[in-house]
Design an enzyme around this catalytic site. Structure first.
Site, PDB file in Angstrom:
ATOM      1  N   ARG A   1       0.833  -1.216   0.000  1.00 14.20           N
ATOM      2  CA  ARG A   1       0.000   0.000   0.000  1.00 14.20           C
ATOM      3  C   ARG A   1       0.864   1.262   0.000  1.00 14.20           C
ATOM      4  O   ARG A   1       0.440   2.297  -0.508  1.00 14.20           O
ATOM      5  CB  ARG A   1      -0.944  -0.006   1.200  1.00 14.20           C
TER       6      ARG A   1
ATOM      7  N   LYS B   1     -13.232  -9.229   8.495  1.00 12.66           N
ATOM      8  CA  LYS B   1     -14.179  -8.113   8.657  1.00 12.66           C
ATOM      9  C   LYS B   1     -15.565  -8.612   8.241  1.00 12.66           C
ATOM     10  O   LYS B   1     -16.153  -8.130   7.266  1.00 12.66           O
ATOM     11  CB  LYS B   1     -13.749  -6.929   7.799  1.00 12.66           C
TER      12      LYS B   1
ATOM     13  N   GLY C   1      -6.274  -5.162   1.653  1.00 14.87           N
ATOM     14  CA  GLY C   1      -4.925  -5.032   2.180  1.00 14.87           C
ATOM     15  C   GLY C   1      -4.319  -6.392   2.483  1.00 14.87           C
ATOM     16  O   GLY C   1      -3.189  -6.686   2.068  1.00 14.87           O
TER      17      GLY C   1
ATOM     18  N   GLY D   1     -12.924  -3.815   0.880  1.00  8.36           N
ATOM     19  CA  GLY D   1     -14.291  -3.318   0.976  1.00  8.36           C
ATOM     20  C   GLY D   1     -14.604  -2.351  -0.167  1.00  8.36           C
ATOM     21  O   GLY D   1     -15.670  -2.411  -0.774  1.00  8.36           O
TER      22      GLY D   1
HETATM   23  N1  LIG Z   1     -10.996 -18.358  10.185  1.00 10.16           N
HETATM   24  C1  LIG Z   1     -10.481 -17.176  10.516  1.00 10.16           C
HETATM   25  N2  LIG Z   1     -10.527 -16.757  11.803  1.00 10.16           N
HETATM   26  C2  LIG Z   1      -9.980 -15.571  12.158  1.00 10.16           C
HETATM   27  N3  LIG Z   1      -9.350 -14.728  11.308  1.00 10.16           N
HETATM   28  C3  LIG Z   1      -9.267 -15.119  10.028  1.00 10.16           C
HETATM   29  C4  LIG Z   1      -9.832 -16.341   9.568  1.00 10.16           C
HETATM   30  N4  LIG Z   1      -9.579 -16.439   8.246  1.00 10.16           N
HETATM   31  C5  LIG Z   1      -8.905 -15.331   7.895  1.00 10.16           C
HETATM   32  N5  LIG Z   1      -8.696 -14.529   8.943  1.00 10.16           N
HETATM   33  C6  LIG Z   1      -7.958 -13.246   8.993  1.00 10.16           C
HETATM   34  O1  LIG Z   1      -8.577 -12.299   8.175  1.00 10.16           O
HETATM   35  C7  LIG Z   1      -7.663 -11.222   8.015  1.00 10.16           C
HETATM   36  C8  LIG Z   1      -7.955 -10.456   6.756  1.00 10.16           C
HETATM   37  O2  LIG Z   1      -9.314 -10.030   6.745  1.00 10.16           O
HETATM   38  P1  LIG Z   1      -9.835  -8.723   5.982  1.00 10.16           P
HETATM   39  O3  LIG Z   1      -9.248  -7.520   6.616  1.00 10.16           O
HETATM   40  O4  LIG Z   1     -11.321  -8.847   5.952  1.00 10.16           O
HETATM   41  O5  LIG Z   1      -9.218  -8.903   4.523  1.00 10.16           O
HETATM   42  P2  LIG Z   1      -8.709  -7.780   3.497  1.00 10.16           P
HETATM   43  O6  LIG Z   1      -7.738  -6.875   4.241  1.00 10.16           O
HETATM   44  O7  LIG Z   1      -8.061  -8.530   2.397  1.00 10.16           O
HETATM   45  O8  LIG Z   1      -9.917  -7.040   3.052  1.00 10.16           O
HETATM   46  C9  LIG Z   1      -6.294 -11.863   8.036  1.00 10.16           C
HETATM   47  O9  LIG Z   1      -5.483 -11.195   8.982  1.00 10.16           O
HETATM   48  C10 LIG Z   1      -6.550 -13.327   8.433  1.00 10.16           C
HETATM   49  O10 LIG Z   1      -5.670 -13.812   9.413  1.00 10.16           O
HETATM   50  O1  LIG Z   2      -7.831  -2.179   5.073  1.00 10.71           O
HETATM   51  C1  LIG Z   2      -8.764  -1.556   4.572  1.00 10.71           C
HETATM   52  O2  LIG Z   2      -9.824  -2.131   3.984  1.00 10.71           O
HETATM   53  P1  LIG Z   2      -9.881  -3.664   3.432  1.00 10.71           P
HETATM   54  O3  LIG Z   2      -9.555  -4.610   4.575  1.00 10.71           O
HETATM   55  O4  LIG Z   2     -11.325  -3.784   3.001  1.00 10.71           O
HETATM   56  O5  LIG Z   2      -8.934  -3.763   2.278  1.00 10.71           O
HETATM   57  C2  LIG Z   2      -8.812  -0.050   4.525  1.00 10.71           C
HETATM   58  O6  LIG Z   2      -7.629   0.513   5.050  1.00 10.71           O
HETATM   59  C3  LIG Z   2     -10.043   0.464   5.250  1.00 10.71           C
HETATM   60  O7  LIG Z   2      -9.971   0.128   6.612  1.00 10.71           O
HETATM   61  P2  LIG Z   2     -11.309  -0.021   7.462  1.00 10.71           P
HETATM   62  O8  LIG Z   2     -12.045  -1.250   6.950  1.00 10.71           O
HETATM   63  O9  LIG Z   2     -10.857  -0.164   8.896  1.00 10.71           O
HETATM   64  O10 LIG Z   2     -12.132   1.230   7.233  1.00 10.71           O
END
Ligand SMILES: Nc1ncnc2c1ncn2[C@@H]1O[C@H](COP(=O)(O)OP(=O)(O)O)[C@@H](O)[C@H]1O
Ligand SMILES: O=C(OP(=O)(O)O)[C@H](O)COP(=O)(O)O
Length: 398
Positions: free
Chosen positions: A35, A200, A356, A380
Site C-alpha cells: 500500500r 471483517k 490489504g 471493501g
Molecule cells: N478463520 C479465521 N478466523 C480468524 N481470522 C481469520 C480467519 N480467516 C482469515 N482470517 C484473517 O482475516 C484477516 C484479513 O481479513 P480482511 O481484513 O477482511 O481482509 P482484506 O484486508 O483482504 O480485506 C487476516 O489477517 C486473516 O488472518
Molecule cells: O484495510 C482496509 O480495507 P480492506 O480490509 O477492506 O482492504 C482499509 O484501510 C479500510 O480500513 P477499514 O475497513 O478499517 O475502514
C-alpha cells in the site's frame, strides 16, 4: 472525477493527500509494504512539481484515541526509504506538532500526520463532528488529493468531508483502481465467481445481498464461513461468528437458491484448540466442528473444491484470505484459492484480488502479481464498487 491537473500549479502550495497506509505489521515491522508503494506515483508527482506534501492516513482501528501500537512511525520510515528523502512524522493529527511539521516543509518535501483515527471525529457518525476535524485538516493545506483507494467507501472526515472544503482531486492510484475495476462493474463475462473470506465479517456480509443478483457463484471461506455454517444449523465451536447476522445469512441462502446462484462452502476445516495455540488440532468435516475448537483455515478438500469451482470461470473477484495465512499452518486454503485464480487467469479469465490482507497474502505466499489481472489495494472499496454502489469518497470528487 477531477484529476491533479485540475489543481493547476502546485509549486509552493501545501497539498493534503489522503493515502491508505493500513499495512500489516508484526510489532513495528511492516510485513507487506504494497500500500505504501501504491501511493508513490501521486506523492512523487506532487513532490516533483514542487508541492509541499502533507499526507494523512490511518492504520488499523484504534477507536478514536492515540495508541502507540497503531502509530504511523514505521510507515513514515518506510515511506522515506522509498522516496529517498526523510519523511517527518507529526506527533498528532492536526495539533501543534502537525502545524509545525507542515510549517517547516520546503517545496518538494513530504510529511506525514499521525494516524487520523487517533481522533474520534474522523469516523464519527455526527456530520458536525467530522466537519470540525475536516476544517482543521483543511487549514493545513491549500488543496486536497484523495488517493487512499482502500478507504473511499468510508464517509470519514479525511476522505469525504475535507474534499468539500478545498480544491479536491483524485490521485493516480484512485484513478488507476477505478479504471481497472470498471471492467467487472458493468456486465462481467460469465461464469462470474466471487470469493469472500477474511475477518471483517460484519462489514462484508453486507455486500452479499447485492452479489446474489450479479455473481453466478459465491465461494465462502475465512472467518466469514462460520456464520454460514451456523445458518445451516451447524456447530462452529469458538470460531469467528456474527450471531446477529445468522438470520440474514439464512435469507441469503434462500435468495441464492431462488436466483440460481451457487453458494460454495468448505467441506472441511482446519481447527485448533485456541486462536493462539502453538499448532493446529487437525482437520475436521465442516459439519463436525467440535464445540471446543476454533476454525482457522479451510481444509485441503475444500481447497481442491474451490480451485475446481474457479477453473471454468471468466471473471473472478476475490476478497479476504481463506484462513489465518500469516501463520504457515493456516495458509494452505489461501494458497489453493490463489493458485486456482492464477490458473483460471492463465486460461483467459479476468481476475481481481482486493484488500490489504488479500493482496499481501498473494505476495507473502510467493505468487507473481502478474498472474492476476488486477490487484486492488482496497477490499471493501473494490467490493462496493463491483456492487455498483456509489462510494462517498469518489462521488465527492466529481
Ligand atoms: N478463520 C479465521 N478466523 C480468524 N481470522 C481469520 C480467519 N480467516 C482469515 N482470517 C484473517 O482475516 C484477516 C484479513 O481479513 P480482511 O481484513 O477482511 O481482509 P482484506 O484486508 O483482504 O480485506 C487476516 O489477517 C486473516 O488472518
Ligand atoms: O484495510 C482496509 O480495507 P480492506 O480490509 O477492506 O482492504 C482499509 O484501510 C479500510 O480500513 P477499514 O475497513 O478499517 O475502514
Amino acid at each position: 472525477m477531477k484529476t491533479i491537473d485540475s489543481l493547476g500549479e502546485v509549486r509552493g502550495k501545501r497539498v493534503l493527500v489522503r493515502s491508505d497506509f493500513n499495512v500489516p505489521l508484526d510489532g513495528t515491522t511492516i510485513t507487506d509494504d504494497g500500500r505504501i508503494r501504491a501511493a508513490l506515483p501521486t506523492l512523487r508527482r506532487l513532490a516533483d512539481a514542487g508541492a509541499r506534501v502533507v499526507v494523512t492516513a490511518h492504520l488499523g482501528r484504534p477507536k478514536g484515541e492515540p495508541k502507540p501500537e497503531f502509530s504511523l512511525a514505521p510507515v513514515a520510515a518506510r515511506l522515506g526509504e522509498l522516496l529517498g528523502a526523510p519523511v517527518a512524522l507529526a506527533e498528532d493529527v492536526t495539533g501543534p506538532s502537525a502545524q509545525k511539521v507542515v510549517g517547516d516543509l520546503a517545496d518538494g518535501q513530504v510529511a506525514l500526520l499521525e494516524n487520523v483515527r487517533f481522533d474520534a471525529r474522523e469516523t464519527s457518525k455526527d456530520d458536525a463532528e467530522r466537519a470540525q476535524l475536516a476544517g482543521e485538516l483543511a487549514a493545513l493545506a491549500d488543496a486536497f488529493v484523495s488517493d487512499g483507494f482502500g478507504v473511499v467507501h468510508r464517509k470519514q472526515a479525511s476522505v469525504y468531508d475535507v474534499a468539500q472544503l478545498l480544491p479536491a482531486a483524485a490521485g493516480e492510484l484512485v484513478l488507476k483502481e477505478v479504471e481497472s475495476l470498471s471492467r467487472a462493474t458493468g456486465d462481467p463475462e460469465r461464469p462470474y465467481a466471487v470469493v469472500l473470506g477474511g475477518s471483517k465479517v460484519s462489514d462484508k456480509l453486507g455486500v452479499i445481498a447485492n452479489l446474489l443478483t450479479k455473481a453466478d457463484r459465491l465461494l465462502i471461506g475465512g472467518g466469514m464461513v462460520f456464520t454460514f455454517l451456523a445458518a445451516k444449523g451447524l456447530e462452529v465451536g469458538t470460531s469467528l461468528l456474527e450471531k446477529d447476522q445468522i438470520d440474514t445469512v439464512k435469507g441469503y441462502l434462500a435468495t441464492a437458491e431462488e436466483n440460481g446462484v451457487e453458494i460454495v462452502l468448505p467441506t472441511d476445516i482446519v481447527v485448533a484448540d485456541a486462536f493462539d495455540a502453538p499448532a493446529p488440532a487437525g482437520v475436521v468435516a465442516a459439519d463436525a466442528i467440535p464445540a471446543d475448537k476454533i476454525g482457522l483455515d479451510i481444509g485441503p478438500a475444500s481447497g481442491e473444491l474451490f480451485a475446481a469451482k474457479l477453473a471454468d470461470t471468466r471473471t473472478i473477484a476475490w476478497n479476504g484470505p481463506m484462513g489465518v495465512f500469516e501463520r504457515a499452518d493456516y495458509a494452505a486454503g489461501t494458497t489453493a484459492v490463489a493458485q486456482g485464480i492464477v490458473d483460471a487467469t492463465a486460461k483467459g479469465a479476468f481476475s481481481i484480488v482486493g484488500g490489504g490482507d488479500s493482496a499481501a497474502a498473494v505476495r507473502v505466499l510467493g505468487f507473481d502479481e502478474a498472474g492476476f489481472s488486477h490487484i486492488s489495494t482496497g477490499g471493501g472499496a473494490s467490493l462496493e464498487l463491483l456492487e455498483g454502489k456509489e462510494l462517498p469518497g469518489l462521488t465527492v470528487l466529481s
